[in-house]
Design a protein around this motif. Structure first.
Motif, PDB file in Angstrom:
ATOM      1  N   ASP A 154       6.869  22.531  58.700  1.00  0.00           N
ATOM      2  CA  ASP A 154       7.024  23.820  58.040  1.00  0.00           C
ATOM      3  C   ASP A 154       6.643  24.921  58.994  1.00  0.00           C
ATOM      4  O   ASP A 154       5.802  25.249  59.452  1.00  0.00           O
ATOM      5  N   VAL A 155       7.459  26.135  58.970  1.00  0.00           N
ATOM      6  CA  VAL A 155       7.608  27.340  59.576  1.00  0.00           C
ATOM      7  C   VAL A 155       6.284  28.039  58.893  1.00  0.00           C
ATOM      8  O   VAL A 155       5.878  28.299  57.731  1.00  0.00           O
ATOM      9  N   LYS A 156       5.495  28.435  60.143  1.00  0.00           N
ATOM     10  CA  LYS A 156       4.246  29.462  59.534  1.00  0.00           C
ATOM     11  C   LYS A 156       4.056  30.492  60.471  1.00  0.00           C
ATOM     12  O   LYS A 156       4.073  30.494  61.877  1.00  0.00           O
ATOM     13  N   VAL A 157       3.632  31.620  59.921  1.00  0.00           N
ATOM     14  CA  VAL A 157       3.205  32.788  60.428  1.00  0.00           C
ATOM     15  C   VAL A 157       1.857  33.240  59.781  1.00  0.00           C
ATOM     16  O   VAL A 157       1.944  33.323  58.466  1.00  0.00           O
ATOM     17  N   THR A 158       0.828  33.395  60.630  1.00  0.00           N
ATOM     18  CA  THR A 158      -0.332  33.597  59.850  1.00  0.00           C
ATOM     19  C   THR A 158      -0.865  34.926  60.205  1.00  0.00           C
ATOM     20  O   THR A 158      -0.513  35.497  61.526  1.00  0.00           O
ATOM     21  N   GLN A 159      -1.734  35.623  59.708  1.00  0.00           N
ATOM     22  CA  GLN A 159      -2.262  36.832  59.876  1.00  0.00           C
ATOM     23  C   GLN A 159      -3.665  36.807  59.633  1.00  0.00           C
ATOM     24  O   GLN A 159      -4.127  35.973  58.688  1.00  0.00           O
ATOM     25  N   SER A 160      -4.418  37.552  60.598  1.00  0.00           N
ATOM     26  CA  SER A 160      -6.039  37.229  60.645  1.00  0.00           C
ATOM     27  C   SER A 160      -6.654  37.527  59.315  1.00  0.00           C
ATOM     28  O   SER A 160      -7.738  36.969  58.960  1.00  0.00           O
ATOM     29  N   SER A 161      -6.074  38.626  58.656  1.00  0.00           N
ATOM     30  CA  SER A 161      -7.032  39.069  57.670  1.00  0.00           C
ATOM     31  C   SER A 161      -6.004  39.319  56.350  1.00  0.00           C
ATOM     32  O   SER A 161      -4.821  40.036  56.807  1.00  0.00           O
ATOM     33  N   ARG A 162      -6.235  39.187  55.100  1.00  0.00           N
ATOM     34  CA  ARG A 162      -5.509  39.675  53.942  1.00  0.00           C
ATOM     35  C   ARG A 162      -5.663  41.166  53.673  1.00  0.00           C
ATOM     36  O   ARG A 162      -4.861  41.963  53.253  1.00  0.00           O
ATOM     37  N   TYR A 163      -7.111  41.286  53.724  1.00  0.00           N
ATOM     38  CA  TYR A 163      -7.597  42.736  53.320  1.00  0.00           C
ATOM     39  C   TYR A 163      -8.606  43.182  54.412  1.00  0.00           C
ATOM     40  O   TYR A 163      -9.222  42.247  55.022  1.00  0.00           O
ATOM     41  N   LEU A 164      -8.454  44.585  54.592  1.00  0.00           N
ATOM     42  CA  LEU A 164      -9.110  45.103  55.823  1.00  0.00           C
ATOM     43  C   LEU A 164      -9.653  46.355  55.456  1.00  0.00           C
ATOM     44  O   LEU A 164      -8.496  47.299  55.021  1.00  0.00           O
TER      45      LEU A 164
END
Lengths: 115, 114
Positions: free
Chosen positions: B1-11
């Motif tokens: 499954d395609v996946k794009v992740t980002q290091s933090s949801r809240y900063l």
């Protein structure tokens, strides 16, 4: 430069109703692509439907369909038999067929489906 | 499954701090993008990259820079954060070519600069 306009900041309908979201765009290009993206609350943006400008037939994906009027530069999204899970921000987006794959987005429409 | 992740949801960062937002995709996509999302303005393109070490300015690059040292990773850098950079930041990726390819989005990072 291309621009995309969504004139309905918010809409609200009852479950099972049909709703149409409006989108107009401005471009001098003849060939391009148009997209509707959905962003559910606190969830990732996903593609709903896409249309290639050279195709006259309107795209359809299950309960989602578009009304593409090339001469009027209009690209509306119709959601039939709306469901609670359709509650989301909806963005219309434009991309030229040549050059970089940059998307130009509209301002978004917040759609709420009420039980 | 395609996946794009980002290091933090809240900063939450202070004015003047250097801020790094990281994005990783596992689809071997050449194209990667950084957008910011603000109410009433939709998504606006900050920078994009169509290959490793390649970058191009989007519509609102002022105050931002980017880095792409590996194909799967695209970083957005705020050299000196300011309060007007408080926003939701979305990363996306897509395959190369001129077809109607969709962009795949990460979950977003909501950045607050105080």
């Amino acid at each position: 430069a291309q621009t995309v306009t969504q004139s309905q900041p918010e809409m609200s309908v009852q479950e099972a109703e049909t709703v149409t979201l409006s989108c107009t765009y401005d471009t001098s290009e003849n060939n391009y692509y148009l997209f509707w993206y959905k962003q559910p609350p606190s969830r990732q943006m996903i593609l709903v439907i896409r249309q290639e400008a050279y195709k006259q037939q309107n795209a359809t994906e299950n309960r989602f369909s578009v009304n593409f009027q090339k001469a009027a530069k209009s690209f509306s999204l119709k959601i039939s038999d709306s469901q609670l899970g359709d509650t989301a921000m909806y963005f219309c987006a434009f991309r030229g067929a040549q050059g970089a794959q940059k998307l130009v987005f509209g301002q978004g429409t917040r759609l709420t489906i009420n039980p | 499954d395609v996946k794009v992740t980002q290091s933090s949801r809240y900063l939450v960062k202070r004015t003047g701090e250097k801020v790094f937002l990281e994005c990783v995709q596992d689809m071997d996509h050449e194209n990667m993008f950084w957008y910011r999302q603000d109410p009433g303005l939709g998504l606006r393109l900050i920078y994009f990259s169509y290959d490793v070490k390649m970058k191009e300015k989007g519509d609102i690059p002022e105050g931002y820079s980017v880095s792409r040292e590996k194909k799967e990773r695209f970083s957005l850098i705020l050299e000196s954060a300011s309060t007007n950079q408080t926003s939701m930041y979305l990363c996306a990726s897509s395959p190369p070519g001129q077809g109607p390819y969709e962009q795949y989005f990460g979950p977003g990072t909501r950045l607050t600069v105080t």
